[in-house]
Design an enzyme around this catalytic site. Structure first.
Site, short mmCIF file in Angstrom:
data_model
loop_
_atom_site.label_atom_id
_atom_site.label_comp_id
_atom_site.label_asym_id
_atom_site.label_seq_id
_atom_site.Cartn_x
_atom_site.Cartn_y
_atom_site.Cartn_z
N HIS A 1 7.27 -6.07 -10.88
CA HIS A 1 8.46 -5.27 -11.17
C HIS A 1 9.21 -4.98 -9.86
O HIS A 1 10.44 -5.09 -9.80
CB HIS A 1 8.08 -3.93 -11.82
N LYS B 1 4.43 0.40 -27.82
CA LYS B 1 3.04 0.08 -27.51
C LYS B 1 2.35 1.33 -26.97
O LYS B 1 3.01 2.25 -26.48
CB LYS B 1 2.93 -1.08 -26.51
N ARG C 1 9.55 -14.41 -16.13
CA ARG C 1 8.42 -14.85 -15.30
C ARG C 1 8.00 -16.26 -15.61
O ARG C 1 7.67 -17.04 -14.74
CB ARG C 1 7.22 -13.91 -15.50
N SER D 1 1.59 -5.42 -16.68
CA SER D 1 0.95 -4.10 -16.62
C SER D 1 -0.33 -4.08 -17.45
O SER D 1 -1.31 -3.43 -17.06
CB SER D 1 1.92 -3.03 -17.12
N1 COA Z 1 6.54 -8.53 -13.03
C1 COA Z 1 5.41 -8.19 -13.63
N2 COA Z 1 5.33 -7.87 -14.90
C2 COA Z 1 6.43 -7.87 -15.63
C3 COA Z 1 7.66 -8.23 -15.09
C4 COA Z 1 7.70 -8.57 -13.71
N3 COA Z 1 8.81 -8.91 -13.09
N4 COA Z 1 8.58 -8.16 -16.05
C5 COA Z 1 7.94 -7.79 -17.16
N5 COA Z 1 6.64 -7.61 -16.92
C6 COA Z 1 5.60 -7.28 -17.88
C7 COA Z 1 5.43 -5.83 -18.10
O1 COA Z 1 4.50 -5.27 -17.22
C8 COA Z 1 4.97 -5.79 -19.53
O2 COA Z 1 3.60 -6.06 -19.57
P1 COA Z 1 2.67 -5.43 -20.66
O3 COA Z 1 3.35 -5.57 -21.99
O4 COA Z 1 1.48 -6.25 -20.48
O5 COA Z 1 2.48 -4.02 -20.26
C9 COA Z 1 5.65 -6.98 -20.19
O6 COA Z 1 5.94 -7.85 -19.15
C10 COA Z 1 6.89 -6.62 -20.92
O7 COA Z 1 7.54 -5.69 -20.13
P2 COA Z 1 9.07 -5.45 -20.09
O8 COA Z 1 9.79 -6.74 -20.00
O9 COA Z 1 9.34 -4.46 -19.03
O10 COA Z 1 9.36 -4.90 -21.46
P3 COA Z 1 8.77 -3.66 -22.09
O11 COA Z 1 8.14 -4.12 -23.35
O12 COA Z 1 7.90 -2.86 -21.24
O13 COA Z 1 10.09 -2.84 -22.33
C11 COA Z 1 12.14 -2.27 -23.43
C12 COA Z 1 10.97 -3.25 -23.32
C13 COA Z 1 11.71 -0.85 -23.20
C14 COA Z 1 13.15 -2.67 -22.41
C15 COA Z 1 12.67 -2.47 -24.87
O14 COA Z 1 11.64 -2.24 -25.78
C16 COA Z 1 13.82 -1.56 -25.17
O15 COA Z 1 14.93 -1.82 -24.79
N6 COA Z 1 13.53 -0.46 -25.89
C17 COA Z 1 14.53 0.52 -26.27
C18 COA Z 1 14.87 0.42 -27.73
C19 COA Z 1 15.90 -0.66 -27.95
O16 COA Z 1 16.99 -0.62 -27.45
N7 COA Z 1 15.49 -1.64 -28.73
C20 COA Z 1 16.31 -2.79 -29.01
C21 COA Z 1 16.04 -3.88 -28.00
S1 COA Z 1 16.61 -5.43 -28.63
#
Ligand code: COA
Length: 171
Positions: free
Chosen positions: A18, A42, A91, A129
């Site tokens: 991140h 989650k 990624r 994560s």
């Molecule tokens: N390096 C390391 N890990 C990364 C990364 C990076 N550059 N980018 C993403 N990841 C990992 C995260 O750690 C996470 O891992 P995990 O699921 O094993 O914990 C996974 O990839 C997904 O993470 P991320 O891309 O940050 O998405 P998220 O699921 O944590 O968050 C939101 C998603 C919060 C942005 C999305 O659910 C959201 O927008 N929610 C609000 C409600 C909404 O508007 N919904 C409609 C969306 S269409």
């Protein structure tokens, strides 16, 4: 032109992957908001406030980064902050499908908001994560995957949970 961008996620906890993405985005955008989802779909190890505090500590030496908790739709939060660019990380090919779906859904919800994709360093292309949490829970060393503040928080949380005989919990 408003050159602010928003990078949203669960950050449970923030990883070096991140941070790599944040540093890349901060070169392009003079203002970057790290939007920490209060209620992601989650189960989390850390509370929303803890996830935001760990992220804030991890970026404290970077300029122009703000950390905010948000509820509800990301595009609405972005609008309220006056942001029209969402930053996402790609990624690996496996990220593409979900990212494609999210970007197009967000575009339908808010045509004035654009999603851009950045690639983190290949050194972190396998980091997430949940793998970090799993390795830490199994006693493995995650220092090479997370900033020191996240490592300390993981140690503290897992010690507490192990003391309670519990391995993971929602807050
Ligand atoms: N390096 C390391 N890990 C990364 C990364 C990076 N550059 N980018 C993403 N990841 C990992 C995260 O750690 C996470 O891992 P995990 O699921 O094993 O914990 C996974 O990839 C997904 O993470 P991320 O891309 O940050 O998405 P998220 O699921 O944590 O968050 C939101 C998603 C919060 C942005 C999305 O659910 C959201 O927008 N929610 C609000 C409600 C909404 O508007 N919904 C409609 C969306 S269409």
């Amino acid at each position: 032109m408003n050159r602010a961008a928003m990078y949203a996620g669960t950050f449970d906890p923030i990883t070096l992957g991140h941070l790599d993405l944040i540093q890349r985005a901060a070169v392009i955008f003079p203002r970057l908001i790290l939007a920490v989802a209060r209620r992601p779909p989650k189960i989390t190890l850390f509370t929303p406030e803890e996830r935001a505090a760990i992220a804030a500590e991890a970026v404290q030496n970077l300029r122009n980064i703000e950390v905010e908790l948000f509820d509800g739709l990301l595009v609405e939060f972005a609008r309220r902050c006056g942001v029209h660019v969402l930053v996402r990380g790609l990624r690996a090919f496996s990220d593409f499908e979900i990212e494609f779906q999210m970007a197009l859904t967000n575009r339908k919800l808010a045509p004035d908001i654009e999603t851009i994709f950045l690639m983190p360093s290949e050194d972190y292309s396998y980091v997430s994560s949940s793998t970090v949490r799993q390795i830490a829970e199994l006693g493995g060393d995650v220092q090479r995957f997370v900033p020191p503040c996240a490592w300390a928080a993981l140690q503290q949380r897992l010690c507490r949970l192990q003391g309670k005989g519990k391995s993971q919990g929602d807050h």
